[in-house]
Enzyme design. Structure first.
Site, PDB file in Angstrom:
ATOM      1  N   ARG A  27       0.909  -1.246  -0.019  1.00  0.00           N
ATOM      2  CA  ARG A  27       0.028  -0.251   0.049  1.00  0.00           C
ATOM      3  C   ARG A  27       0.831   1.226   0.051  1.00  0.00           C
ATOM      4  O   ARG A  27       2.085   1.364   0.575  1.00  0.00           O
ATOM      5  CB  ARG A  27      -1.075  -0.011   1.063  1.00  0.00           C
ATOM      6  N   GLU A  86      -2.874   7.674  -4.098  1.00  0.00           N
ATOM      7  CA  GLU A  86      -3.503   6.973  -5.339  1.00  0.00           C
ATOM      8  C   GLU A  86      -4.723   7.482  -5.604  1.00  0.00           C
ATOM      9  O   GLU A  86      -5.434   7.869  -4.816  1.00  0.00           O
ATOM     10  CB  GLU A  86      -3.733   5.523  -5.215  1.00  0.00           C
ATOM     11  N   HIS A  91      -0.657   0.116 -10.084  1.00  0.00           N
ATOM     12  CA  HIS A  91      -1.561  -0.893  -9.063  1.00  0.00           C
ATOM     13  C   HIS A  91      -2.114  -1.922  -9.866  1.00  0.00           C
ATOM     14  O   HIS A  91      -3.111  -2.366  -9.825  1.00  0.00           O
ATOM     15  CB  HIS A  91      -2.835  -0.205  -8.463  1.00  0.00           C
TER      16      HIS A  91
HETATM   17  C1  GLV Z   1      -4.929  -5.351  -4.191  1.00  0.00           C
HETATM   18  O1  GLV Z   1      -4.233  -4.344  -3.826  1.00  0.00           O
HETATM   19  C2  GLV Z   1      -5.636  -5.883  -3.314  1.00  0.00           C
HETATM   20  O2  GLV Z   1      -5.583  -5.566  -2.010  1.00  0.00           O
HETATM   21  O3  GLV Z   1      -6.317  -6.910  -3.785  1.00  0.00           O
END
Ligand code: GLV
Length: 324
Positions: free
Chosen positions: A239, A268, A286
């Protein structure tokens, strides 16, 4: 009357088909429900919500969802959901653990290789017409073989990365709230570091696989970055806020670390302006879990939790409920 489900944006069609066979399904448009107010306005009509990580499922949204029985996040992470509010309003919460392990671990290894062998810089050099002859000193990188990997967060994904790293000849060290099972430690030949400081000072590559919590917010900060060797690489597929981006950008610009690869960002989808221009830095939007197989499995797990709750299956039989 058939139950109503909101899937906040288009996902793999087989998952939508599965839910449409049983329920009335509405599909949001890309990005519409990244807005809290849009969710508050529409949520009342639904018995179940299948949201994305980018949708803010706040206390206000949950309170407005008078008919809501379950929120099944299309992600393993659930930092976009107010768990306390869900508990208060008796709304079950599901996530999708397990099914992202291989895609995220593979992607992490790909990022390590790409930074350490300078793939994108080299491609740009070629595209800029600078490749005139073979250069004995061109684009020298570091091999993964023989280098030390420091894994922060030794859950499923961290362990998946460790297995692959070991196969590539890397030495594995890790930091986690608790030591892992001794059999697993032995299988991975992994050495435990009780502090992030210790791990940072001895790793050639650090990779982050911890959840975002109060303790992990800005875990990688100026102090930790200053302990990393000058040629060390940081990888973040966890994260964004686990890393203090201002400090990371400074470390990359002044060369106090060797490089970074970032799949997640503090604000983000915004990219810190100094990270935009940082050298030896790969930035991706991501996508660590973005394999077809994984995204389908994520959707199916979320759909199964919705079906389980709406059909009255005992919550103890629904494996991916975080909160019944
Ligand atoms: C992606 O970042 C998730 O948490 O699935």
């Amino acid at each position: 009357m058939s139950k109503r489900i909101l899937i906040t944006e288009p996902i793999i069609p087989s998952v939508i088909d599965k839910l449409e066979k049983r329920y009335q399904v509405d599909l949001g448009e890309r990005g519409t429900y990244n807005d809290e107010q849009a969710l508050v306005n529409d949520i009342r009509a639904y018995d179940a919500l299948l949201p994305m990580l980018s949708n803010p499922i706040t206390g206000k949204v949950i309170a407005a969802g008078e008919n809501l029985d379950i929120i099944a996040n299309h992600a393993v992470g659930y930092n976009n959901i107010d768990l306390e509010a869900a508990q208060k309003h008796d709304v079950a919460i599901a996530n999708t653990p397990g099914v992202l392990t291989d895609s995220c671990a593979e992607f992490t290894i790909g990022l390590m290789l790409a930074v350490s062998r300078r793939l994108f810089e080299a491609q740009q050099y070629l595209l800029n017409g600078k490749f005139n002859d073979w250069e004995p000193l061109g684009f020298l990188g570091k091999e993964l073989n023989g280098s030390t990997l420091g894994i922060i967060g030794m859950g499923r994904i961290g362990t998946g990365v460790a297995r692959r790293a070991k196969a590539l000849g890397m030495k594995v060290t890790y930091h986690n709230r608790n030591k892992v099972d001794p059999d697993l430690e032995q299988e991975l030949d992994a050495q435990y570091c009780s502090t992030v400081q210790e791990l940072a000072s001895q790793s050639d590559i650090i990779t982050l696989h911890c959840p975002l919590t109060d303790e992990t917010h800005h875990l990688i900060n100026e102090e930790i970055l200053s302990l990393m060797p000058n040629d060390a690489i940081l990888i973040n597929t966890s994260r964004g806020p686990v890393v203090d981006e201002e400090s990371l950008a400074r470390a990359l610009h002044n060369g106090s670390i060797g490089g970074a690869a970032l799949d997640v960002f503090e604000n983000e989808p915004e990219l810190h302006p100094k990270l935009k221009t940082a050298p030896s830095c790969i930035r991706t939007p991501h996508i660590a879990s973005a394999s077809f197989q994984t995204r389908e499995a994520i959707g199916m797990l979320a759909a199964d939790a919705i079906i389980g709750i709406l059909e009255g299956q005992p919550t103890s039989e629904i494996p991916n409920l975080i909160q019944p």
